[in-house]
Design a protein around this motif. Structure first.
Motif, PDB file in Angstrom:
ATOM      1  N   LEU A  47      -2.928 -17.151   7.101  1.00 20.44           N
ATOM      2  CA  LEU A  47      -3.081 -18.476   6.493  1.00 20.44           C
ATOM      3  C   LEU A  47      -2.507 -18.510   5.080  1.00 20.44           C
ATOM      4  O   LEU A  47      -1.821 -19.464   4.692  1.00 20.44           O
ATOM      5  CB  LEU A  47      -4.558 -18.865   6.483  1.00 20.44           C
ATOM      6  N   LEU A  48      -2.789 -17.465   4.305  1.00 22.52           N
ATOM      7  CA  LEU A  48      -2.255 -17.399   2.947  1.00 22.52           C
ATOM      8  C   LEU A  48      -0.731 -17.307   2.968  1.00 22.52           C
ATOM      9  O   LEU A  48      -0.046 -17.970   2.184  1.00 22.52           O
ATOM     10  CB  LEU A  48      -2.847 -16.194   2.215  1.00 22.52           C
ATOM     11  N   PHE A  49      -0.212 -16.486   3.868  1.00 23.00           N
ATOM     12  CA  PHE A  49       1.237 -16.346   3.995  1.00 23.00           C
ATOM     13  C   PHE A  49       1.883 -17.688   4.325  1.00 23.00           C
ATOM     14  O   PHE A  49       2.887 -18.073   3.718  1.00 23.00           O
ATOM     15  CB  PHE A  49       1.545 -15.313   5.081  1.00 23.00           C
ATOM     16  N   GLY A  50       1.313 -18.428   5.279  1.00 23.05           N
ATOM     17  CA  GLY A  50       1.853 -19.726   5.627  1.00 23.05           C
ATOM     18  C   GLY A  50       1.810 -20.707   4.467  1.00 23.05           C
ATOM     19  O   GLY A  50       2.770 -21.461   4.242  1.00 23.05           O
ATOM     20  N   ALA A  51       0.708 -20.694   3.718  1.00 22.11           N
ATOM     21  CA  ALA A  51       0.583 -21.615   2.582  1.00 22.11           C
ATOM     22  C   ALA A  51       1.587 -21.274   1.486  1.00 22.11           C
ATOM     23  O   ALA A  51       2.269 -22.156   0.937  1.00 22.11           O
ATOM     24  CB  ALA A  51      -0.844 -21.567   2.040  1.00 22.11           C
ATOM     25  N   PHE A  52       1.690 -19.992   1.149  1.00 22.99           N
ATOM     26  CA  PHE A  52       2.639 -19.583   0.117  1.00 22.99           C
ATOM     27  C   PHE A  52       4.074 -19.899   0.535  1.00 22.99           C
ATOM     28  O   PHE A  52       4.878 -20.374  -0.270  1.00 22.99           O
ATOM     29  CB  PHE A  52       2.499 -18.084  -0.163  1.00 22.99           C
ATOM     30  N   TYR A  53       4.398 -19.623   1.799  1.00 25.87           N
ATOM     31  CA  TYR A  53       5.765 -19.861   2.262  1.00 25.87           C
ATOM     32  C   TYR A  53       6.089 -21.353   2.255  1.00 25.87           C
ATOM     33  O   TYR A  53       7.214 -21.748   1.890  1.00 25.87           O
ATOM     34  CB  TYR A  53       5.950 -19.292   3.666  1.00 25.87           C
ATOM     35  N   ILE A 106       9.529 -12.922   1.997  1.00 23.01           N
ATOM     36  CA  ILE A 106       9.172 -11.672   1.322  1.00 23.01           C
ATOM     37  C   ILE A 106       8.113 -11.899   0.251  1.00 23.01           C
ATOM     38  O   ILE A 106       7.036 -11.282   0.302  1.00 23.01           O
ATOM     39  CB  ILE A 106      10.428 -10.996   0.736  1.00 23.01           C
ATOM     40  N   PRO A 107       8.363 -12.765  -0.756  1.00 25.22           N
ATOM     41  CA  PRO A 107       7.301 -12.963  -1.758  1.00 25.22           C
ATOM     42  C   PRO A 107       6.038 -13.589  -1.180  1.00 25.22           C
ATOM     43  O   PRO A 107       4.932 -13.286  -1.629  1.00 25.22           O
ATOM     44  CB  PRO A 107       7.953 -13.879  -2.797  1.00 25.22           C
ATOM     45  N   ALA A 108       6.188 -14.461  -0.171  1.00 22.61           N
ATOM     46  CA  ALA A 108       5.010 -15.087   0.421  1.00 22.61           C
ATOM     47  C   ALA A 108       4.119 -14.051   1.102  1.00 22.61           C
ATOM     48  O   ALA A 108       2.895 -14.045   0.934  1.00 22.61           O
ATOM     49  CB  ALA A 108       5.432 -16.164   1.415  1.00 22.61           C
ATOM     50  N   LEU A 109       4.724 -13.144   1.875  1.00 29.48           N
ATOM     51  CA  LEU A 109       3.944 -12.126   2.578  1.00 29.48           C
ATOM     52  C   LEU A 109       3.360 -11.102   1.615  1.00 29.48           C
ATOM     53  O   LEU A 109       2.204 -10.692   1.757  1.00 29.48           O
ATOM     54  CB  LEU A 109       4.810 -11.432   3.618  1.00 29.48           C
ATOM     55  N   LEU A 110       4.142 -10.695   0.616  1.00 32.80           N
ATOM     56  CA  LEU A 110       3.629  -9.720  -0.349  1.00 32.80           C
ATOM     57  C   LEU A 110       2.462 -10.294  -1.146  1.00 32.80           C
ATOM     58  O   LEU A 110       1.500  -9.581  -1.456  1.00 32.80           O
ATOM     59  CB  LEU A 110       4.748  -9.274  -1.285  1.00 32.80           C
ATOM     60  N   ALA A 111       2.530 -11.576  -1.479  1.00 29.44           N
ATOM     61  CA  ALA A 111       1.417 -12.192  -2.201  1.00 29.44           C
ATOM     62  C   ALA A 111       0.163 -12.233  -1.337  1.00 29.44           C
ATOM     63  O   ALA A 111      -0.945 -11.930  -1.805  1.00 29.44           O
ATOM     64  CB  ALA A 111       1.806 -13.607  -2.646  1.00 29.44           C
ATOM     65  N   ALA A 112       0.318 -12.583  -0.055  1.00 33.41           N
ATOM     66  CA  ALA A 112      -0.830 -12.605   0.843  1.00 33.41           C
ATOM     67  C   ALA A 112      -1.397 -11.207   1.041  1.00 33.41           C
ATOM     68  O   ALA A 112      -2.622 -11.015   1.057  1.00 33.41           O
ATOM     69  CB  ALA A 112      -0.425 -13.205   2.196  1.00 33.41           C
ATOM     70  N   ARG A 113      -0.528 -10.206   1.176  1.00 38.02           N
ATOM     71  CA  ARG A 113      -1.003  -8.834   1.361  1.00 38.02           C
ATOM     72  C   ARG A 113      -1.683  -8.309   0.088  1.00 38.02           C
ATOM     73  O   ARG A 113      -2.663  -7.553   0.164  1.00 38.02           O
ATOM     74  CB  ARG A 113       0.186  -7.948   1.751  1.00 38.02           C
TER      75      ARG A 113
END
Length: 367
Positions: A47-53, A106-113
């Motif tokens: 969910l975080l990854f989707g929101a950031f992306y 890349i930044p979206a997934l790293l931020a969620a992780r």
């Protein structure tokens, strides 16, 4: 406590120890290296990854549109989106928009992780907790040699059968495309590997121990994200399986990234030279056989080299220290003895001599 990754020749590719002792975690099970691991965390991470992306994509779309209007004039948007029924991928502006929008993963997934774990963040890259640049470089070289030799052989066969070869006809904006092929396409490939071989494999591995599930379950998502006919989709599926198997077998994303980068760079380079149609959605069994053969050959060479070099494929995770040791004074801020060392549990059991052994085997050293 987590030690360095175990090399190829030490320990099975399994995370079930025969008794109370350290766990050897393969890549898809690395979430279990984090004591804060919980089964539901990858769902929140998604969910975080989707929101950031989504936020990054909207911002990028606005900046891209403003730049396009500034360079090409007020009619640019109509020309790009309404001038034809399909987007011209070899148009430098369209090429950049399509490929760089994937890089934003890349930044979206790293931020969620970073928010949800597991930690360290580098576990998304390999069992060592970092990107192994030496391994990545060797895999890129192997992939480049395999693909160049394969396509050269295919060109010779075409010449033998037809008596001629297609002459290059560089498209408009050729040098802009070459710059983006060199700078943007590798990042786009790395982004897709982080998501489909990184996040998805490790998410499946949180719940299912066998690597076959982590390798195969993400394949349909990756495959049907491409718009091809049956032969083309089969080629994409083969690549997804090979990349997933390499990720598990080598303990990281380096080999999969190298395969993806060389495959996409060569394909887009041929498109820029006018030797192939990047908009084509139809393929043949010949193209499937060529791509599958090159990928299997690459995988065999990489695994053979990784075995010979003793590449790390598992991460050794020791169980927490027993409460008895913590009560004996080995708490936070104290010096922690190495596994296998003799320690004194304290009075009255140990008034002045050494007794007791820290659980777990002595640490292994990489060759």
């Amino acid at each position: 406590m987590t030690t360095r990754a175990a090399p190829w020749r030490q320990g099975p590719l399994d995370d079930r120890p025969p008794g109370p002792g350290p766990r050897l975690l393969p890549y898809h099970r690395l979430a279990h290296a984090d004591p804060e691991h919980r089964w539901w965390k990858p769902l929140v991470e998604l969910l975080l990854f989707g929101a950031f992306y989504l936020v990054l994509a909207i911002v990028f779309g606005i900046v891209w549109a403003v730049g396009l209007l500034a360079v090409r004039g007020e009619e640019a948007m109509d020309e790009v989106f309404l001038g034809s029924t399909e987007l011209e991928i070899m148009d430098p502006a369209i090429f950049f928009m399509l490929f760089f929008s994937l890089v934003l993963m890349i930044p979206a997934l790293l931020a969620a992780r970073a928010i949800m774990g597991p930690r360290p963040l580098g576990l998304l890259l390999s069992v060592t907790g970092r990107l192994r640049w030496g391994l990545l470089g060797r895999c890129l070289l192997v992939a480049l040699v395999v693909y160049v030799a394969g396509h050269a052989a295919a060109a010779l066969v075409e010449y033998a059968l037809l008596g001629s070869l297609t002459a290059p006809q560089p498209v408009e904006g050729f040098w802009w495309l070459i710059a983006m092929i060199v700078l943007v396409v590798p990042l786009q490939c790395a982004a897709e590997e982080l998501v489909f071989r990184g996040y998805l494999m490790q998410t499946v591995g949180r719940w299912l121990r066998r690597p076959v599930f982590a390798i195969l379950l993400p394949v349909p998502l990756f495959t049907f994200g491409h718009l091809y006919d049956t032969w083309g989709l089969l080629a994409v599926a083969v690549m997804a399986v090979v990349a997933g198997w390499l990720t598990w077998r080598t303990g990281g994303l380096e080999a999969a990234i190298a395969l993806h980068v060389v495959n996409n760079v060569i394909a887009t380079f041929f498109g820029a030279l006018g030797l192939s149609d990047p908009d084509a959605e139809e393929s043949t069994w010949v193209a499937l056989a060529l791509s599958a053969g090159l990928q299997v050959l690459f995988a065999w060479l990489v695994v053979r080299g990784a075995r010979r070099r003793g590449v790390e494929v598992t991460r050794t995770v020791h169980p927490p220290r027993p409460p008895a040791l913590l009560a004996a004074g080995h708490g936070p801020g104290r010096t922690v003895p190495e596994p296998g060392a003799w320690v004194c549990p304290g009075p009255p059991a140990c008034p002045g001599h050494w007794a007791g052994r820290v659980p777990g085997p002595a640490p292994q050293h990489l060759p």
